[in-house]
Design an enzyme around this catalytic site. Structure first.
Site, PDB file in Angstrom:
ATOM      1  N   LEU A 190      55.233  38.688  40.301  1.00  0.00           N
ATOM      2  CA  LEU A 190      54.939  40.039  40.796  1.00  0.00           C
ATOM      3  C   LEU A 190      53.477  40.117  41.220  1.00  0.00           C
ATOM      4  O   LEU A 190      52.575  39.842  40.433  1.00  0.00           O
ATOM      5  CB  LEU A 190      55.211  41.084  39.715  1.00  0.00           C
ATOM      6  CG  LEU A 190      56.623  41.066  39.100  1.00  0.00           C
ATOM      7  CD1 LEU A 190      56.813  42.290  38.211  1.00  0.00           C
ATOM      8  CD2 LEU A 190      57.702  40.991  40.165  1.00  0.00           C
ATOM      9  N   ALA A 191      53.275  40.493  42.469  1.00  0.00           N
ATOM     10  CA  ALA A 191      51.898  40.507  42.992  1.00  0.00           C
ATOM     11  C   ALA A 191      51.700  41.681  43.935  1.00  0.00           C
ATOM     12  O   ALA A 191      50.956  41.597  44.901  1.00  0.00           O
ATOM     13  CB  ALA A 191      51.617  39.201  43.718  1.00  0.00           C
ATOM     14  N   GLY A 233      50.625  44.717  43.005  1.00  0.00           N
ATOM     15  CA  GLY A 233      49.664  45.718  42.514  1.00  0.00           C
ATOM     16  C   GLY A 233      48.514  45.883  43.489  1.00  0.00           C
ATOM     17  O   GLY A 233      48.192  44.971  44.247  1.00  0.00           O
ATOM     18  N   ARG A 239      40.754  48.920  40.908  1.00  0.00           N
ATOM     19  CA  ARG A 239      39.487  48.860  40.183  1.00  0.00           C
ATOM     20  C   ARG A 239      38.616  47.687  40.620  1.00  0.00           C
ATOM     21  O   ARG A 239      37.522  47.497  40.119  1.00  0.00           O
ATOM     22  CB  ARG A 239      39.750  48.830  38.670  1.00  0.00           C
ATOM     23  CG  ARG A 239      39.992  50.242  38.132  1.00  0.00           C
ATOM     24  CD  ARG A 239      40.002  50.251  36.629  1.00  0.00           C
ATOM     25  NE  ARG A 239      41.246  49.736  36.097  1.00  0.00           N
ATOM     26  CZ  ARG A 239      41.339  49.110  34.925  1.00  0.00           C
ATOM     27  NH1 ARG A 239      40.269  48.906  34.198  1.00  0.00           N
ATOM     28  NH2 ARG A 239      42.513  48.684  34.494  1.00  0.00           N
ATOM     29  N   GLY A 281      51.280  38.009  38.909  1.00  0.00           N
ATOM     30  CA  GLY A 281      50.295  37.290  39.719  1.00  0.00           C
ATOM     31  C   GLY A 281      48.860  37.487  39.276  1.00  0.00           C
ATOM     32  O   GLY A 281      47.980  36.712  39.646  1.00  0.00           O
ATOM     33  N   ASN A 338      53.960  43.660  24.615  1.00  0.00           N
ATOM     34  CA  ASN A 338      54.664  42.999  25.705  1.00  0.00           C
ATOM     35  C   ASN A 338      53.666  42.369  26.676  1.00  0.00           C
ATOM     36  O   ASN A 338      52.786  43.041  27.198  1.00  0.00           O
ATOM     37  CB  ASN A 338      55.512  44.053  26.436  1.00  0.00           C
ATOM     38  CG  ASN A 338      56.186  43.491  27.669  1.00  0.00           C
ATOM     39  OD1 ASN A 338      56.495  42.303  27.733  1.00  0.00           O
ATOM     40  ND2 ASN A 338      56.430  44.352  28.647  1.00  0.00           N
ATOM     41  N   ASN A 366      22.424  -0.110  52.340  1.00  0.00           N
ATOM     42  CA  ASN A 366      21.361   0.763  51.843  1.00  0.00           C
ATOM     43  C   ASN A 366      20.982   1.742  52.949  1.00  0.00           C
ATOM     44  O   ASN A 366      20.603   1.331  54.044  1.00  0.00           O
ATOM     45  CB  ASN A 366      20.147  -0.072  51.438  1.00  0.00           C
ATOM     46  CG  ASN A 366      19.083   0.797  50.801  1.00  0.00           C
ATOM     47  OD1 ASN A 366      19.148   1.098  49.613  1.00  0.00           O
ATOM     48  ND2 ASN A 366      18.118   1.223  51.590  1.00  0.00           N
ATOM     49  N   ALA A 413      15.734   6.638  53.112  1.00  0.00           N
ATOM     50  CA  ALA A 413      15.398   8.051  52.937  1.00  0.00           C
ATOM     51  C   ALA A 413      15.363   8.762  54.284  1.00  0.00           C
ATOM     52  O   ALA A 413      14.877   8.225  55.266  1.00  0.00           O
ATOM     53  CB  ALA A 413      14.041   8.167  52.266  1.00  0.00           C
ATOM     54  N   ARG A 417      12.442   3.451  69.095  1.00  0.00           N
ATOM     55  CA  ARG A 417      11.339   4.390  68.917  1.00  0.00           C
ATOM     56  C   ARG A 417      10.227   3.937  69.843  1.00  0.00           C
ATOM     57  O   ARG A 417      10.199   2.790  70.292  1.00  0.00           O
ATOM     58  CB  ARG A 417      10.865   4.398  67.460  1.00  0.00           C
ATOM     59  CG  ARG A 417      10.318   3.058  67.036  1.00  0.00           C
ATOM     60  CD  ARG A 417       9.961   3.001  65.565  1.00  0.00           C
ATOM     61  NE  ARG A 417       9.291   1.755  65.283  1.00  0.00           N
ATOM     62  CZ  ARG A 417       9.328   1.116  64.126  1.00  0.00           C
ATOM     63  NH1 ARG A 417      10.032   1.618  63.124  1.00  0.00           N
ATOM     64  NH2 ARG A 417       8.675  -0.008  63.952  1.00  0.00           N
TER      65      ARG A 417
HETATM   66  C1  UD1 Z   1      53.207  46.200  32.119  1.00  0.00           C
HETATM   67  C2  UD1 Z   1      54.382  46.393  31.150  1.00  0.00           C
HETATM   68  C3  UD1 Z   1      53.833  46.555  29.736  1.00  0.00           C
HETATM   69  C4  UD1 Z   1      53.009  45.341  29.355  1.00  0.00           C
HETATM   70  C5  UD1 Z   1      51.889  45.115  30.405  1.00  0.00           C
HETATM   71  C6  UD1 Z   1      51.217  43.804  30.144  1.00  0.00           C
HETATM   72  C7  UD1 Z   1      56.152  47.562  32.374  1.00  0.00           C
HETATM   73  C8  UD1 Z   1      56.811  48.868  32.612  1.00  0.00           C
HETATM   74  N1  UD1 Z   1      55.115  47.574  31.530  1.00  0.00           N
HETATM   75  O1  UD1 Z   1      52.452  47.408  32.096  1.00  0.00           O
HETATM   76  O2  UD1 Z   1      54.904  46.688  28.817  1.00  0.00           O
HETATM   77  O3  UD1 Z   1      52.446  45.502  28.078  1.00  0.00           O
HETATM   78  O4  UD1 Z   1      52.443  45.066  31.734  1.00  0.00           O
HETATM   79  O5  UD1 Z   1      50.104  43.688  31.004  1.00  0.00           O
HETATM   80  O6  UD1 Z   1      56.597  46.570  32.877  1.00  0.00           O
HETATM   81  N2  UD1 Z   1      53.731  45.363  39.880  1.00  0.00           N
HETATM   82  C9  UD1 Z   1      54.344  45.252  41.085  1.00  0.00           C
HETATM   83  N3  UD1 Z   1      54.978  46.337  41.621  1.00  0.00           N
HETATM   84  C10 UD1 Z   1      55.019  47.517  40.974  1.00  0.00           C
HETATM   85  C11 UD1 Z   1      54.390  47.627  39.726  1.00  0.00           C
HETATM   86  C12 UD1 Z   1      53.754  46.543  39.204  1.00  0.00           C
HETATM   87  O7  UD1 Z   1      54.321  44.181  41.711  1.00  0.00           O
HETATM   88  O8  UD1 Z   1      55.625  48.445  41.521  1.00  0.00           O
HETATM   89  C13 UD1 Z   1      53.066  44.198  39.322  1.00  0.00           C
HETATM   90  C14 UD1 Z   1      51.556  44.384  39.203  1.00  0.00           C
HETATM   91  O9  UD1 Z   1      50.900  43.834  40.337  1.00  0.00           O
HETATM   92  C15 UD1 Z   1      51.204  43.622  37.955  1.00  0.00           C
HETATM   93  C16 UD1 Z   1      52.471  43.687  37.131  1.00  0.00           C
HETATM   94  O10 UD1 Z   1      53.515  44.001  38.003  1.00  0.00           O
HETATM   95  O11 UD1 Z   1      50.932  42.262  38.248  1.00  0.00           O
HETATM   96  C17 UD1 Z   1      52.381  44.685  35.996  1.00  0.00           C
HETATM   97  O12 UD1 Z   1      52.152  45.949  36.522  1.00  0.00           O
HETATM   98  P1  UD1 Z   1      51.144  46.974  35.852  1.00  0.00           P
HETATM   99  O13 UD1 Z   1      51.120  48.197  36.676  1.00  0.00           O
HETATM  100  O14 UD1 Z   1      49.851  46.291  35.562  1.00  0.00           O
HETATM  101  O15 UD1 Z   1      51.906  47.280  34.495  1.00  0.00           O
HETATM  102  P2  UD1 Z   1      51.285  47.784  33.140  1.00  0.00           P
HETATM  103  O16 UD1 Z   1      51.223  49.252  33.186  1.00  0.00           O
HETATM  104  O17 UD1 Z   1      50.078  47.027  32.828  1.00  0.00           O
END
Ligand code: UD1
Ligand code: MG
Length: 449
Positions: free
Chosen positions: A8-9, A11, A15, A104, A170, A360, A363, A423
Site C-alpha cells: 500500500l503506497a 498515502g 507531513r 510502502g 497492529n 602509474n 598527479a 608540449r
Molecule cells: C493503520 C492501521 C492500524 C495500525 C497502523 C500501523 C487500519 C485501519 N489501521 O493505521 O491498525 O496500527 O496502520 O501503522 O488499517 N493507505 C492507502 N490508502 C488508503 C489508506 C491508507 O494506500 O486509503 C496506506 C498508507 O499509505 C499507509 C498505510 O496504508 O502506508 C496505512 O495507512 P495509514 O493512514 O497510515 O493508517 P493508520 O491510521 O496509521
C-alpha cells in the site's frame, strides 16, 4: 503455496511538506517502498502489486526500476486500507494462494518475520496479523486477544478506555488467503470514527465466521513507519546503526563506526578497514583486506582485494579497482577499470577508461572524456607511466609500457613502449631573469621617491 505481495503506497504524506510521494524518500540509498519490496521479495512472491495514489506515475517508475514485473493498481481516492487492498483485485485476477499486505512507508519489516507469518498460516491460522508490543501505543490499532485467539482489531479512535490500555498493537502487515481476503474486504463498512474502510475489520468478520486469526509478534523497530522528515532521519539513523553493527560482526574494522554511512546493498569482505567519515552510495562491493581511507565517497563500484582507496577519494558508478591498486587523495573515477597494482595517487579525474595492471597515473592527470556531446574512451596499457599533469584527450590509447611527458596534452595514440611528448619545447634566455628583476626594482625605487 503461491504468494502475492500487496504494497500500500497511496498515502499522501502531508507531513513531509513535499511534492515527492512519501514512499520515494530514501533510507540507505533506497526508497522506502524499495525496502518494503526487498523484504517481501525475499520470499520470492509470484506477484507483486503496488497500490498507488498521489504521484502514482513517479512511484510506478521507481517500482519498475527495481521489479519490472510488479503490477500497479491505482487508488483514486484514499478511502481506507481495506479499500486500498481491494484495488489490487484486478492485478490478482486468477491468482490463488496467499497474499501479504505491506505498507510502502514501513521499510524495516524483516524477511524472517514474514517467513514466520507464513509458517503460522501453514500451521492452520486463516489470517495472520503482525503485532508488536508498543512502548507508546498512541494511535495504533489495538489487537484484542481472547484465549490466544485474535478476535478483533480496534482503531485507537474507536477504542474504549479499557481497550486503549492494551499495548499489543497492529503493525498493519497481514497474511491470508487472497480469495478469503478479497471476500472479507467486500463486507467491510465505513461506519467508524474516520468514515474509512478499515482493513483491520476483516479480523472481527473472520472471527464471526468461525475462522481463526492469529498474531505473530515482531520487534517494534521493524514496524517503524515514516510520516515526517524527522521520522525519516530517525529511520536513517536506525538503519545505519544496524548496518555498522552488521559490518563489524561480519569482519570489517570501522575505526569510527558512527561516522560511516552504508547503503542498503553495501558488501564488505573480510578484514576490510573503513576509516572515519566514509559514505557508501548504492552498489558498492569491497573485497577482503582492502582499506577505504578517511573522507571517501563510493557508489556503484567495486574495490578489489587489498586495494587502498583515499583519503578523499571519490569513486563513481562503473569504477572497478583491481587487487592491490591504489587510488589516492582528490582522485575521482567514473566508469573506469583500474588494473591490479595500478596507481592513481593524487589529484586526478579518470573517466570512461581502462588502466592496465601496474600502470602509474601521475598527479593531476585528466581524461578529457567529454566533448560536450559524446563520451569517449581512454585506454592505458599495462605498466604505462602517465606523466604529471597529462591531459588525455579521448578517444586515445597509450600502449603498454609507454610513457607520456609531464604536462602533455595527448591527442594521438602512443604506441607500446614509446614516450609521448606533447608540449611546447623549453627555451632558456640567458641572464633575462636577472635583467628583468633589476629593471622592476629600479622602477619601484623611482616610484617610492
Ligand atoms: C493503520 C492501521 C492500524 C495500525 C497502523 C500501523 C487500519 C485501519 N489501521 O493505521 O491498525 O496500527 O496502520 O501503522 O488499517 N493507505 C492507502 N490508502 C488508503 C489508506 C491508507 O494506500 O486509503 C496506506 C498508507 O499509505 C499507509 C498505510 O496504508 O502506508 C496505512 O495507512 P495509514 O493512514 O497510515 O493508517 P493508520 O491510521 O496509521
Ligand atoms: Mg500510519
Amino acid at each position: 503455496m503461491p504468494l502475492s505481495l500487496i504494497i500500500l503506497a497511496a498515502g499522501r504524506g502531508t507531513r513531509m511538506a513535499s511534492n515527492l510521494p512519501k514512499v520515494l524518500y530514501e533510507v540507505a540509498g533506497a526508497p522506502l517502498i524499495g525496502h518494503a519490496m526487498m523484504a517481501g521479495g525475499a520470499l520470492s512472491p509470484d506477484r507483486c502489486v503496488v497500490v498507488t495514489g498521489h504521484g502514482g506515475d513517479q512511484v510506478a517508475r521507481r517500482v519498475h526500476e527495481q521489479t519490472p514485473e510488479a503490477r500497479i493498481a491505482q487508488q483514486q481516492e484514499q478511502l481506507g486500507t481495506a479499500h486500498a487492498v481491494a484495488q489490487a483485485g484486478d492485478a490478482l485476477t486468477g491468482f490463488s494462494g496467499d497474499a501479504i499486505v505491506l505498507y510502502g512507508d514501513t521499510p524495516f519489516i524483516r524477511p524472517e518475520t514474514l517467513h514466520r507469518m507464513r509458517e503460522r498460516r501453514s500451521a492452520g491460522a486463516d489470517i495472520v496479523v503482525l503485532g508488536f508490543d508498543a512502548a507508546d501505543p498512541g494511535r495504533y490499532g489495538r489487537l484484542i486477544v481472547e484465549d490466544e485467539r485474535l478476535v478483533r482489531i480496534v482503531e485507537a479512535k474507536d477504542a474504549t478506555p479499557d481497550e486503549l490500555r492494551i499495548t499489543l498493537c497492529n503493525s498493519g502487515v497481514v497474511c491470508a488467503d487472497w480469495q478469503l481476503l478479497e471476500a472479507l474486504i467486500a463486507r467491510v463498512g465505513n461506519d467508524n470514527a474516520n468514515g474509512e474502510y478499515y482493513l483491520t475489520d476483516i479480523v472481527g468478520l473472520a472471527e464471526g465466521d468461525g475462522l481463526r486469526c492469529a498474531v505473530e509478534v515482531c520487534a517494534e523497530e521493524e514496524t517503524m513507519g515514516i510520516n515526517s522528515r524527522a521520522e525519516l532521519a530517525r529511520a536513517e539513523a536506525a538503519y545505519q546503526a544496524g548496518a555498522r553493527a552488521r559490518a563489524m560482526a561480519d569482519g570489517a574494522t570501522l575505526t569510527a563506526p558512527e561516522t560511516v554511512f552504508f547503503a542498503h546493498d553495501t558488501r564488505l569482505g573480510r578484514d576490510v578497514t573503513v576509516e572515519p567519515h566514509v559514505v557508501f552510495g548504492p552498489g558498492v562491493t569491497v573485497s577482503d583486506d582492502a582499506r577505504v581511507r578517511a573522507f571517501s565517497h563510493l557508489e556503484g563500484c567495486h574495490v578489489g582485494t587489498g586495494a587502498v582507496v583515499g583519503p578523499y577519494a571519490r569513486l563513481r558508478p562503473g569504477t572497478r579497482i583491481g587487487a592491490q591498486a591504489r587510488v589516492g587523495n582528490f582522485v575521482e573515477t567514473k566508469n573506469t577499470e583500474l588494473g591490479a597494482g595500478a596507481k592513481i595517487n593524487h589529484l586526478s579525474y579518470v573517466g570512461d577508461a581502462r588502466i592496465g595492471d601496474d600502470a602509474n597515473i601521475g598527479a593531476g592527470t585528466i581524461t578529457c572524456n567529454y566533448d560536450g556531446v559524446f563520451k569517449h574512451r581512454t585506454e592505458v596499457g599495462a605498466g604505462a607511466f602517465i606523466g604529471t599533469n597529462t591531459a588525455l584527450v579521448a578517444p586515445v590509447d597509450v600502449g603498454a609500457g609507454a610513457m607520456t611527458a609531464a604536462g602533455s596534452v595527448i591527442t594521438g595514440d602512443v604506441p607500446d613502449g614509446a614516450l609521448g611528448i606533447a608540449r611546447a619545447p623549453q627555451v632558456n634566455k640567458p641572464g633575462l631573469a636577472r635583467r628583468m628583476r633589476d629593471k622592476l626594482l629600479a622602477l619601484k625605487a623611482k616610484r617610492a621617491k
